[in-house]
Design an enzyme around this catalytic site. Sequence first.
Site, short mmCIF file in Angstrom:
data_model
loop_
_atom_site.label_atom_id
_atom_site.label_comp_id
_atom_site.label_asym_id
_atom_site.label_seq_id
_atom_site.Cartn_x
_atom_site.Cartn_y
_atom_site.Cartn_z
N GLU A 67 0.81 -1.22 0.00
CA GLU A 67 0.00 0.00 0.00
C GLU A 67 0.85 1.27 0.00
OE1 GLU A 67 -3.18 1.79 3.14
OE2 GLU A 67 -3.29 -0.35 2.70
N ASP A 68 1.98 1.25 0.71
CA ASP A 68 2.73 2.48 0.96
C ASP A 68 4.14 2.54 0.39
OD1 ASP A 68 0.54 3.33 2.43
OD2 ASP A 68 1.41 2.80 4.37
#
Length: 176
Positions: A67-68
């Site tokens: 996600e990051d």
Amino acid sequence: MLHKGIYSDRINTAATYATNAHKGQKRKYTGEDYITHPMAVANLLKDHYKNTTEDMFMAALLHDTVEDTEATHEEIEKFFGDEVARLVKGLTDTAKPEDGNRAQRKAIERDRLAKESKEVQTIKVFDLIHNTFSIKEHDPKFWEVYQLEKQDLLNVMTKVDPEVKQLGWKSITPTG
């Protein structure tokens, strides 16, 4: 970093991968290295859920990588296997800005997480608990929004053991 000898080689490799993936990222409110969050989530899981598996612990360490960071689900699967990849995928937000405002995106995530496995929901509760600590302390205005979002999420996560769910509820209650 995790201490060699205490954890398996697979767990130490996942911790190193997550540390490298998150290198240079900082926690929003505390300024700590971001890796402190996934490590804290993994340790909360291990300390408070008696059925924690090695794959669950690794997924907790890796839960924000796709996600990051530049990490991909394919890399997670290649390096850590199908089960860890499945768990990380379940923990990765899929809602995008074009899906609507924050409330709409959180509803998409809530509905998606309601269908996820017991293991994914369990790790998610400990992610929620750890995020709650800094938001409650550092951003009281946002805390009001966050608290309601997490109540909605806990309401639909029906596969989590009652003791774990209770820890989640306790973290978001005013006296928690």
